[in-house]
Design a protein around this motif. Structure first.
Motif, mmCIF file in Angstrom:
data_model
loop_
_atom_site.group_PDB
_atom_site.id
_atom_site.type_symbol
_atom_site.label_atom_id
_atom_site.label_comp_id
_atom_site.label_asym_id
_atom_site.label_seq_id
_atom_site.Cartn_x
_atom_site.Cartn_y
_atom_site.Cartn_z
ATOM 1 N N SER A 164 0.833 -1.213 0.000
ATOM 2 C CA SER A 164 0.000 0.000 0.000
ATOM 3 C C SER A 164 0.860 1.253 0.000
ATOM 4 O O SER A 164 0.551 2.225 -0.685
ATOM 5 C CB SER A 164 -0.906 0.016 1.234
ATOM 6 O OG SER A 164 -1.731 -1.104 1.244
ATOM 7 N N VAL A 165 1.950 1.240 0.780
ATOM 8 C CA VAL A 165 2.830 2.408 0.846
ATOM 9 C C VAL A 165 3.482 2.663 -0.513
ATOM 10 O O VAL A 165 3.487 3.788 -1.013
ATOM 11 C CB VAL A 165 3.907 2.216 1.939
ATOM 12 C CG1 VAL A 165 4.938 3.328 1.879
ATOM 13 C CG2 VAL A 165 3.266 2.165 3.316
ATOM 14 N N ILE A 166 4.024 1.602 -1.130
ATOM 15 C CA ILE A 166 4.686 1.754 -2.436
ATOM 16 C C ILE A 166 3.681 2.196 -3.494
ATOM 17 O O ILE A 166 3.961 3.086 -4.302
ATOM 18 C CB ILE A 166 5.391 0.449 -2.846
ATOM 19 C CG1 ILE A 166 6.594 0.215 -1.921
ATOM 20 C CG2 ILE A 166 5.832 0.473 -4.300
ATOM 21 C CD1 ILE A 166 7.268 -1.120 -2.104
ATOM 22 N N ASN A 167 2.487 1.602 -3.470
ATOM 23 C CA ASN A 167 1.445 1.960 -4.432
ATOM 24 C C ASN A 167 1.069 3.436 -4.299
ATOM 25 O O ASN A 167 0.956 4.156 -5.292
ATOM 26 C CB ASN A 167 0.217 1.071 -4.208
ATOM 27 C CG ASN A 167 -0.815 1.243 -5.297
ATOM 28 O OD1 ASN A 167 -0.512 1.663 -6.405
ATOM 29 N ND2 ASN A 167 -2.044 0.913 -4.975
ATOM 30 N N PHE A 168 0.911 3.920 -3.056
ATOM 31 C CA PHE A 168 0.570 5.325 -2.826
ATOM 32 C C PHE A 168 1.690 6.238 -3.321
ATOM 33 O O PHE A 168 1.435 7.240 -3.988
ATOM 34 C CB PHE A 168 0.304 5.562 -1.337
ATOM 35 C CG PHE A 168 0.067 7.000 -1.004
ATOM 36 C CD1 PHE A 168 -1.143 7.603 -1.287
ATOM 37 C CD2 PHE A 168 1.067 7.769 -0.431
ATOM 38 C CE1 PHE A 168 -1.366 8.942 -0.989
ATOM 39 C CE2 PHE A 168 0.864 9.104 -0.134
ATOM 40 C CZ PHE A 168 -0.356 9.687 -0.415
ATOM 41 N N ALA A 181 3.816 10.051 -7.284
ATOM 42 C CA ALA A 181 4.904 10.450 -8.191
ATOM 43 C C ALA A 181 4.396 10.568 -9.626
ATOM 44 O O ALA A 181 4.731 11.528 -10.331
ATOM 45 C CB ALA A 181 6.044 9.447 -8.110
ATOM 46 N N LEU A 182 3.576 9.610 -10.065
ATOM 47 C CA LEU A 182 3.025 9.657 -11.426
ATOM 48 C C LEU A 182 2.116 10.873 -11.623
ATOM 49 O O LEU A 182 2.117 11.495 -12.686
ATOM 50 C CB LEU A 182 2.266 8.370 -11.735
ATOM 51 C CG LEU A 182 3.141 7.140 -11.951
ATOM 52 C CD1 LEU A 182 2.282 5.898 -12.106
ATOM 53 C CD2 LEU A 182 4.027 7.309 -13.180
ATOM 54 N N HIS A 183 1.357 11.210 -10.588
ATOM 55 C CA HIS A 183 0.486 12.389 -10.675
ATOM 56 C C HIS A 183 1.319 13.655 -10.887
ATOM 57 O O HIS A 183 1.022 14.480 -11.756
ATOM 58 C CB HIS A 183 -0.352 12.503 -9.402
ATOM 59 C CG HIS A 183 -1.100 13.783 -9.295
ATOM 60 N ND1 HIS A 183 -2.206 14.074 -10.070
ATOM 61 C CD2 HIS A 183 -0.902 14.880 -8.512
ATOM 62 C CE1 HIS A 183 -2.646 15.275 -9.773
ATOM 63 N NE2 HIS A 183 -1.877 15.788 -8.824
ATOM 64 N N HIS A 184 2.406 13.797 -10.101
ATOM 65 C CA HIS A 184 3.247 14.991 -10.238
ATOM 66 C C HIS A 184 3.986 15.009 -11.578
ATOM 67 O O HIS A 184 4.143 16.073 -12.185
ATOM 68 C CB HIS A 184 4.236 15.077 -9.075
ATOM 69 C CG HIS A 184 3.572 15.382 -7.762
ATOM 70 N ND1 HIS A 184 2.803 16.503 -7.557
ATOM 71 C CD2 HIS A 184 3.551 14.698 -6.593
ATOM 72 C CE1 HIS A 184 2.339 16.507 -6.320
ATOM 73 N NE2 HIS A 184 2.780 15.419 -5.713
ATOM 74 N N LEU A 185 4.434 13.844 -12.040
ATOM 75 C CA LEU A 185 5.076 13.777 -13.360
ATOM 76 C C LEU A 185 4.095 14.167 -14.462
ATOM 77 O O LEU A 185 4.448 14.888 -15.392
ATOM 78 C CB LEU A 185 5.621 12.376 -13.622
ATOM 79 C CG LEU A 185 6.948 12.031 -12.963
ATOM 80 C CD1 LEU A 185 7.263 10.562 -13.157
ATOM 81 C CD2 LEU A 185 8.067 12.879 -13.553
ATOM 82 N N SER A 186 2.862 13.694 -14.348
ATOM 83 C CA SER A 186 1.835 14.033 -15.341
ATOM 84 C C SER A 186 1.588 15.546 -15.373
ATOM 85 O O SER A 186 1.488 16.147 -16.449
ATOM 86 C CB SER A 186 0.545 13.287 -14.998
ATOM 87 O OG SER A 186 -0.490 13.685 -15.846
ATOM 88 N N GLN A 187 1.520 16.173 -14.194
ATOM 89 C CA GLN A 187 1.341 17.626 -14.142
ATOM 90 C C GLN A 187 2.532 18.349 -14.759
ATOM 91 O O GLN A 187 2.365 19.341 -15.467
ATOM 92 C CB GLN A 187 1.165 18.077 -12.692
ATOM 93 C CG GLN A 187 -0.196 17.797 -12.131
ATOM 94 C CD GLN A 187 -0.353 18.382 -10.741
ATOM 95 O OE1 GLN A 187 0.585 18.427 -9.964
ATOM 96 N NE2 GLN A 187 -1.569 18.835 -10.438
ATOM 97 N N ALA A 188 3.745 17.838 -14.515
ATOM 98 C CA ALA A 188 4.944 18.467 -15.082
ATOM 99 C C ALA A 188 4.927 18.371 -16.601
ATOM 100 O O ALA A 188 5.254 19.340 -17.298
ATOM 101 C CB ALA A 188 6.197 17.807 -14.514
ATOM 102 N N PHE A 189 4.541 17.211 -17.137
ATOM 103 C CA PHE A 189 4.479 17.057 -18.597
ATOM 104 C C PHE A 189 3.435 17.984 -19.213
ATOM 105 O O PHE A 189 3.652 18.549 -20.280
ATOM 106 C CB PHE A 189 4.188 15.608 -18.984
ATOM 107 C CG PHE A 189 5.401 14.725 -18.936
ATOM 108 C CD1 PHE A 189 6.549 15.036 -19.642
ATOM 109 C CD2 PHE A 189 5.396 13.570 -18.159
ATOM 110 C CE1 PHE A 189 7.666 14.223 -19.589
ATOM 111 C CE2 PHE A 189 6.513 12.756 -18.097
ATOM 112 C CZ PHE A 189 7.652 13.083 -18.815
ATOM 113 N N GLU A 190 2.297 18.153 -18.525
ATOM 114 C CA GLU A 190 1.276 19.070 -19.026
ATOM 115 C C GLU A 190 1.810 20.501 -19.068
ATOM 116 O O GLU A 190 1.567 21.233 -20.026
ATOM 117 C CB GLU A 190 0.025 19.005 -18.142
ATOM 118 C CG GLU A 190 -0.799 17.761 -18.355
ATOM 119 C CD GLU A 190 -1.970 17.672 -17.389
ATOM 120 O OE1 GLU A 190 -2.376 18.709 -16.834
ATOM 121 O OE2 GLU A 190 -2.471 16.559 -17.206
#
Length: 198
Positions: free
Chosen positions: A111-115, A120-129
């Motif tokens: 659960s910790v790794i998944n969170f 991290a993916l959410h922040h990377l997605s925002q950076a790419f946008e």
């Protein structure tokens, strides 16, 4: 939404009547209350409780049991659910913590790794946008970046300029003006400007 209600990581339990009486000696009894959804009634602790035997007998039994793993009185108690195979061999199953009388299930490593990965993916997605908003294409020039000196795109700069104009348009109140004047006067008294020498 139902998945969150069924997930033990998103629920907590407490009994208000017990909270003032929780200590190292009573926390396992508190955890073993009938209304606690985290407590397994088929555990060895329950068997010993019905026999009115001491919890010291747990190490002579096999099966599921609860032990007090860590204590930081008066606020934190960590309880471990484990499966005992023999006197010296146990397999940890789940950890729970009692924090100010509220019982929570500690998250497992998955659960910790998944969170962390999801965050991290959410922040990377925002950076790419954001980076994508700076890219420009012209048929004769190809792709280019459109940054100004501050590292903002022209569109973002226009938005921030509009916001700063709105702030500039707000009039200063008489109280604000008097307060600023008083502060400037106090500063001038403490730090007088240097006198010019002739």
């Amino acid at each position: 939404m139902n998945d969150l209600k069924d997930n033990p990581l998103y629920i907590s339990w407490h009994d208000s009547a017990w909270i003032p009486h929780i200590n190292q000696a009573t926390v396992l009894d508190y955890f073993g209350e009938r209304s606690n959804p985290f407590y397994d009634r088929t555990c060895n602790n329950e068997t010993l409780k019905m026999q009115k035997a001491s919890l010291d007998q747990l190490e002579n039994m096999t099966g599921t049991e609860y032990i007090l793993l860590h204590v930081q009185e008066p606020i934190l108690y960590v309880i471990r659910k484990q499966h005992r195979h023999s006197k010296d061999q146990v397999t940890p199953l789940t950890d729970y913590y009692v924090l100010a009388g509220y019982v929570y299930q500690a998250p497992d490593l998955n659960s910790v790794i998944n969170f962390r990965l999801t965050t991290a993916l959410h922040h990377l997605s925002q950076a790419f946008e954001e980076v994508h908003s700076f890219a420009r294409y012209h048929p004769s020039k190809g792709y280019s970046w459109d940054f100004d000196k501050d590292g903002k795109s022209k569109e973002k700069k226009r938005e921030s300029d509009k916001e700063s104009e709105k702030l500039k348009e707000e009039p200063i109140s008489a109280f604000q003006r008097a307060r600023v004047d008083m502060l400037i006067h106090e500063l001038c008294k403490k730090f007088p400007p240097p006198q010019s020498k002739k």
